[in-house]
Each structure stands twice: as C-alpha cells, then as structure tokens.
Design a protein around this motif. Structure first.
Motif, PDB file in Angstrom:
ATOM      1  N   TYR A  93       0.811  -1.216   0.000  1.00 40.80           N
ATOM      2  CA  TYR A  93       0.000   0.000   0.000  1.00 40.80           C
ATOM      3  C   TYR A  93       0.850   1.274   0.000  1.00 40.80           C
ATOM      4  O   TYR A  93       0.311   2.368   0.094  1.00 40.80           O
ATOM      5  CB  TYR A  93      -0.926   0.015   1.220  1.00 40.80           C
ATOM      6  N   GLY A  94       2.157   1.136  -0.084  1.00 36.28           N
ATOM      7  CA  GLY A  94       3.026   2.302  -0.115  1.00 36.28           C
ATOM      8  C   GLY A  94       3.523   2.694   1.260  1.00 36.28           C
ATOM      9  O   GLY A  94       3.033   2.237   2.288  1.00 36.28           O
ATOM     10  N   TYR A  95       4.515   3.576   1.267  1.00 40.72           N
ATOM     11  CA  TYR A  95       5.085   4.085   2.512  1.00 40.72           C
ATOM     12  C   TYR A  95       4.253   5.263   3.031  1.00 40.72           C
ATOM     13  O   TYR A  95       3.535   5.919   2.277  1.00 40.72           O
ATOM     14  CB  TYR A  95       6.514   4.561   2.293  1.00 40.72           C
ATOM     15  N   LYS A  96       4.395   5.525   4.323  1.00 41.69           N
ATOM     16  CA  LYS A  96       3.816   6.732   4.895  1.00 41.69           C
ATOM     17  C   LYS A  96       4.831   7.843   4.699  1.00 41.69           C
ATOM     18  O   LYS A  96       5.848   7.907   5.401  1.00 41.69           O
ATOM     19  CB  LYS A  96       3.505   6.536   6.379  1.00 41.69           C
ATOM     20  N   VAL A  97       4.574   8.719   3.741  1.00 39.60           N
ATOM     21  CA  VAL A  97       5.547   9.729   3.334  1.00 39.60           C
ATOM     22  C   VAL A  97       5.107  11.115   3.803  1.00 39.60           C
ATOM     23  O   VAL A  97       3.918  11.389   3.974  1.00 39.60           O
ATOM     24  CB  VAL A  97       5.735   9.732   1.801  1.00 39.60           C
ATOM     25  N   VAL A  98       6.095  11.979   3.980  1.00 36.92           N
ATOM     26  CA  VAL A  98       5.852  13.388   4.287  1.00 36.92           C
ATOM     27  C   VAL A  98       5.744  14.135   2.965  1.00 36.92           C
ATOM     28  O   VAL A  98       6.670  14.112   2.150  1.00 36.92           O
ATOM     29  CB  VAL A  98       6.989  13.975   5.140  1.00 36.92           C
ATOM     30  N   GLN A  99       4.598  14.769   2.736  1.00 34.37           N
ATOM     31  CA  GLN A  99       4.351  15.457   1.476  1.00 34.37           C
ATOM     32  C   GLN A  99       5.041  16.819   1.465  1.00 34.37           C
ATOM     33  O   GLN A  99       4.828  17.644   2.349  1.00 34.37           O
ATOM     34  CB  GLN A  99       2.845  15.642   1.262  1.00 34.37           C
ATOM     35  N   MET A 100       5.860  17.059   0.424  1.00 35.53           N
ATOM     36  CA  MET A 100       6.561  18.326   0.269  1.00 35.53           C
ATOM     37  C   MET A 100       6.250  18.883  -1.114  1.00 35.53           C
ATOM     38  O   MET A 100       6.371  18.170  -2.120  1.00 35.53           O
ATOM     39  CB  MET A 100       8.074  18.138   0.443  1.00 35.53           C
ATOM     40  N   ASN A 101       5.853  20.142  -1.172  1.00 34.40           N
ATOM     41  CA  ASN A 101       5.565  20.813  -2.437  1.00 34.40           C
ATOM     42  C   ASN A 101       5.617  22.321  -2.230  1.00 34.40           C
ATOM     43  O   ASN A 101       5.735  22.804  -1.106  1.00 34.40           O
ATOM     44  CB  ASN A 101       4.199  20.382  -2.989  1.00 34.40           C
ATOM     45  N   GLU A 102       5.509  23.051  -3.351  1.00 37.77           N
ATOM     46  CA  GLU A 102       5.565  24.511  -3.246  1.00 37.77           C
ATOM     47  C   GLU A 102       4.258  25.111  -2.762  1.00 37.77           C
ATOM     48  O   GLU A 102       4.211  26.300  -2.421  1.00 37.77           O
ATOM     49  CB  GLU A 102       5.946  25.131  -4.597  1.00 37.77           C
ATOM     50  N   GLU A 103       3.195  24.308  -2.758  1.00 42.79           N
ATOM     51  CA  GLU A 103       1.903  24.822  -2.304  1.00 42.79           C
ATOM     52  C   GLU A 103       1.875  25.019  -0.792  1.00 42.79           C
ATOM     53  O   GLU A 103       1.110  25.827  -0.287  1.00 42.79           O
ATOM     54  CB  GLU A 103       0.786  23.858  -2.724  1.00 42.79           C
ATOM     55  N   ARG A 104       2.658  24.245  -0.084  1.00 46.50           N
ATOM     56  CA  ARG A 104       2.650  24.335   1.377  1.00 46.50           C
ATOM     57  C   ARG A 104       4.071  24.524   1.879  1.00 46.50           C
ATOM     58  O   ARG A 104       4.869  23.588   1.922  1.00 46.50           O
ATOM     59  CB  ARG A 104       2.031  23.087   1.998  1.00 46.50           C
ATOM     60  N   LEU A 105       4.387  25.744   2.241  1.00 46.09           N
ATOM     61  CA  LEU A 105       5.674  26.079   2.850  1.00 46.09           C
ATOM     62  C   LEU A 105       5.378  26.668   4.224  1.00 46.09           C
ATOM     63  O   LEU A 105       5.048  27.850   4.338  1.00 46.09           O
ATOM     64  CB  LEU A 105       6.438  27.085   1.979  1.00 46.09           C
ATOM     65  N   PRO A 106       5.462  25.865   5.282  1.00 46.71           N
ATOM     66  CA  PRO A 106       5.093  26.349   6.622  1.00 46.71           C
ATOM     67  C   PRO A 106       5.967  27.505   7.080  1.00 46.71           C
ATOM     68  O   PRO A 106       7.030  27.788   6.522  1.00 46.71           O
ATOM     69  CB  PRO A 106       5.296  25.102   7.503  1.00 46.71           C
ATOM     70  N   TYR A 107       5.508  28.168   8.102  1.00 50.21           N
ATOM     71  CA  TYR A 107       6.251  29.283   8.686  1.00 50.21           C
ATOM     72  C   TYR A 107       7.587  28.792   9.236  1.00 50.21           C
ATOM     73  O   TYR A 107       7.666  27.742   9.884  1.00 50.21           O
ATOM     74  CB  TYR A 107       5.426  29.917   9.814  1.00 50.21           C
TER      75      TYR A 107
END
Length: 560
Positions: A93-107
C-alpha cells in the motif's frame, strides 16, 4: 577414520586432504608458510591472523545488518526501473511519506528544508561585471521588452475577468505566459553565438517527483507506545527513526541538455565533516511544523522517461504564486526564507530524480555531482539560484556520519520592471535582472561524464527494462513500474479499524461470540503485505505454452 590420542583430533586416511599449518614466529615474514603432507608449499600466507567478522546478535544489531543487506540488494539490481520497484517492494500500500511541495511552505521552514535535503545555503549579492554580458543584454533588451508588452496585452484581452480569480492563480497564469515569451526571445537572440541552446529540450509544466529517506527524526507517539509494549525493543522506543519524504512539483518551464553544467564547488569544499555540522538540525516530527503525511509508493520522476538522452537539468522556472496566500503577518524575512526553501527543495528533488535514472538513489551514494539552475519568478519579481547535488544519503546514521553536503547559492528578489502604463508600455525596466537571466543561458554545459563511470550501480549491458530481450519479462516490469509511478490507489481500499470496533472489540471485549474475520482479529498486519503478495493471473488450459496438460496454471512474475 582414526582417532589420535596424542593430538586429540580425528584424522582421515585420505592424506592429500589433511593439512598441517605451520607458522614459525621469525623476523622474516616469509617464514610463515602453508604446507600439506605432500611437501608442496603454498605461497598464500598471512602475517597477521585472520578472524571472521563478529556479528552483533542484539535486536538493534540484527536490524542494522538486515537493513544493510537490503540496501546492498538494491545496489545489485541491474536496471533503473527495477531499483525503484525493489525500494517499494516491502509495502503493498506504499510508505507513509511526508508530502513536500511549493503549495505548502510552513512558517519558518527553511531550517527544516535544509536538514531534509542536507543543504548549505549562501546568498550572492552581485555577479561580476562582464563587458560581453552587457552587450548581450543591450542586444536582447528590445526582444524582452516586446515579450513583456505582448504578454501584458494578451493577458488583458484573454483574461478580462482575471480579477475574479484567486490572486495566486492569476499570478500563476501571468507568470506562465511571460516565462514562455522571455524564454523564446532569449533563445532566438542568443542561439547564434551559443550553439548549446539549439540542443536544449524544453518541458512545459513537467512532473517533478522525488523520494528519499531522512534519519535522526524523533519517533511519533504511536511508534514509541508500540515499541514500549514489546520487551525486546522497549529500550529502543525513543531512538531516532527514518522518515520518508516525497516531493511533488510542476515547474512552469524546464530546459534540459545532454551534457552537464560545470560544478562550482570541488570535493574539498563539500566533503568535510566539520562543515557538515553547519547544516541546521530539525529533528522534530515534520507534522509539528505543518507538513502532512499520506500513504503512497515512492516515485522519482524528473519530467521524462529513463530512455531520454537529454537527461541533465539546465534551467528550471518555478512560480512564486503561493506567496500570495501567505499571511502578511509572517513578515518580509520569512517570505525571503520561503523563497530560499522553495528553491532548495525543488532543485534537490529535480536533481535527485535525475540521479535516480543513472542508478543512484537514497541508499546508493553519488560518485559525481549534479548541477542545475533555478529561477523563481512572478513575471515582475525574479530570484536566481544555483544548486549542486553532492550527496543523497541521509538515512540512519548517515545523517550524522556523512561528510558530504549539498550546496545552494542564490540572490535576493529583484524587479524586472516597475509597471505597465496605460498604453501597455514597460516602465522602469531593470537591465541588471536581464543580465542575471542571460548569465543563466550563456553557461555552457560541457561536462561529459565517462560512460563507464556514469552508471556505476547499473548493469553494463542492461540499464533499462527496455533492454531485456524476454518480451514477457519486459512487459511485466513495464506495467508494474508505470502503475507504481501513476500513484493510482489499489483496487481495495486501505485497511481501516472503525471506531465502533476500537471501542467494542479492541478496548473492550464485548463481542466474544462474533466470528473473527477482521485483520486485527486474525493477527494479520496488512501493512507488512509486500508488492508480490497478490493473486496471480490464471492461464486457461487451451492457451498454456507447454500444452493443456501443463501444471503451470499461473503467469510468472519477475519482481526484482
């Protein structure tokens, strides 16, 4: 067999197989020789005694040994596609990954992005003055001004109701058009003197994805609680773990070339353990910063398939439209850091995906660097970056022991123009920004990595699954790889424990007479299901290759 009371050993009558080892301690090392009963000397000897490797039999030692063996298996896989399949094999079912993209850049995310990519960042204030660069800028100014004015007029005519759009979407549409027009104008203007621009391959809104593991991160509460409940690993419950990162992005425009850019840092500058300690540390759970997680297969896609010849990145244009949604109370400094973080993660991901097509991955270290240029723009504001990928290994202890670091340098944001007047003409054109832009295009990609050193972890003859002569194997692997890269969900949904089951079946045993059919009732862990655990395709008797009486009822699989 004869038992010797004097020697206390069993001897055989087969004398040539029985050997006596004589090692006389003398000053001459050659006195230690190996003899057999036939009197023939063997030239092989060891000055120092050789002992077998002592293996750590503890639970932690066995886990580390098993992980090293699995990483070695990945390195031994012959083709690019099979390596990625092998990495994803343990998780159906795939790995539990941390999603990274330009849409979400936290403070305040810059230190975390630097830690996840093992990158040192430096700011470049101004490029060196060059007379030729000034002459190129003067000759290209008219074409760039025409491109800007054409874009403004076209955008006003086609998107008359653009004010109704989201500000970020409006900026994305405008910057997409302006980047395409400026790229066309510069290539037409500069290609007469720079032949490498004729060989460029251009992608629009390409798909960029990268998958890697980062070590040294604090474990989540559920992992700690699970380990504390098991006697053999409760002492390791709070030890740092690896987290899998998955980047997904889509640049506005990308240029690729068959040769690579010249590295701007040599080995002595990026292979230094003391220097690596300057990389910011962010060991907290990524979700505490605002990153989200989901289950999916790890994918490495640089915008093209592995068989493409123009496989080295040259320039990537990224949009900065997401800053429109960023709260203004974050401040100007955080906005600049967000731009730097965006450039670092997008450049790292693009180069990592390229390196994956040469046989490197998060468990196989680079043998030579990869380079690219990244431009982040809204059409009006421009930022320029250079990135050099020197390492991709940051899992487990590598996050502390790896002496390599990646390098990124960039400029502050600059305005290409002030505004457009009522007649559509450009006001306040900044030639310095154009010089930076031209500087990116005139760099000549002239690094040709030798063929024998280009793909050290791939087979010499079979580097892609397309090289297999077995059609059945080639078709099977291609279907598995493309389905995995598509990120489509499985036909059965992810296993889930419903709330009423948690209350009445797990926490409180209130349904003892109900049939035990659920996965947690029959002691089955669905997350340990591997990719090769599925019902194979049945072959009807009439079409079996060996005949209708053949016992081969199912089609073979060719997982690595």
């Amino acid at each position: 067999m004869i038992f010797s009371h004097r020697a206390g050993l069993w001897k055989t009558r087969c004398m040539p197989l029985y050997r006596t080892y004589i090692a006389t301690p003398t000053k001459n090392a050659h006195a230690a020789v190996q003899r057999d009963t036939s009197g023939v000397e063997n030239e092989e000897y060891w000055v120092e005694p050789q002992y077998p490797q002592i293996k750590d039999k503890s639970f932690k030692g066995q886990k580390e040994t098993k992980a090293l063996e699995w990483q070695q298996e990945i390195q031994n896989v012959p083709t690019v596609e099979e390596k990625l399949i092998k990495i994803n094999m343990p998780r159906y079912y795939g790995y539990k990954v941390v999603q990274m993209n330009e849409e979400r850049l936290p403070y305040n995310c810059l230190p975390a992005i630097q830690y996840y990519t093992r990158t040192l960042f430096e700011t470049v204030d101004k490029e060196k003055e060059d007379e030729k660069l000034s002459s190129y800028a003067k000759s290209a100014t008219a074409a760039v001004l025409d491109a800007l004015e054409f874009t403004n007029d076209y955008f006003r005519q086609k998107y008359r109701n653009a004010s109704k759009h989201d500000p970020a979407e409006r900026e994305r549409l405008f910057s997409q058009i302006i980047v395409e027009q400026i790229n066309r104008a510069l290539i037409n203007n500069l290609s007469t003197e720079f032949s490498h621009l004729h060989e460029m391959e251009i992608d629009y809104n390409a798909r960029h994805e990268a998958f890697w593991a980062v070590g040294g991160i604090e474990p989540p509460k559920n992992v700690v609680k699970s380990k504390e409940g098991q006697e053999w690993q409760k002492d390791l419950a709070k030890e740092p773990i690896d987290r899998f990162m998955q980047y997904k992005g889509s640049p506005m425009l990308v240029l690729r070339h068959r040769l690579q850019l010249q590295p701007w840092k040599n080995e002595s500058e990026y292979i230094n353990l003391e220097l690596a300690k300057n990389v910011p540390r962010f060991e907290f759970d990524p979700r505490t910063l605002g990153f989200s997680t989901e289950h999916q297969h790890g994918t490495n896609i640089p915008g093209y398939w592995p068989s493409n010849t123009n496989s080295y990145g040259f320039i990537s244009y990224q949009s900065r439209a997401t800053l429109q949604r960023r709260p203004s109370n974050y401040g100007q400094e955080d906005q600049e850091n967000a731009l730097h973080a965006h450039a670092i993660q997008s450049s790292f991901a693009w180069l990592l995906a390229q390196a994956n097509y040469f046989g490197f991955n998060t468990y196989s270290e680079l043998t030579y660097p990869f380079n690219c240029q990244t431009i982040i723009t809204s059409g009006k504001e421009w930022s320029f970056y250079e990135y050099q990928l020197n390492t991709v290994c940051m899992h487990g202890n590598q996050v502390n022991e790896n002496p390599r670091t990646n390098s990124c340098r960039g400029t502050k944001e600059m305005e290409l123009y002030k505004e457009f007047d009522d007649s559509g003409k450009v006001v306040g054109f900044n030639e310095e920004v154009l010089k930076h832009l031209i500087q990116c295009y005139v760099k000549n990609p002239n690094v040709q990595v030798p063929v024998e050193a280009q793909t050290p972890y791939l087979d010499k003859n079979i580097k892609r699954i397309a090289d297999y002569t077995n059609e059945e194997k080639r078709t099977f692997l291609e279907e598995v790889y493309k389905y995995m890269s598509s990120n489509r969900p499985r036909h059965l949904s992810l296993p889930e424990t419903y709330m009423w089951e948690k209350i009445y079946k797990i926490d409180n045993k209130t349904r003892p007479l109900e049939a035990r059919r659920r996965f947690f009732e029959v002691f089955v862990n669905p997350w340990k299901r591997t990719m090769d655990q599925f019902d194979k395709e049945y072959i009807p008797k009439a079409v079996r290759p060996e005949g209708p009486k053949s016992k081969k009822k199912f089609k073979p699989t060719y997982f690595p």
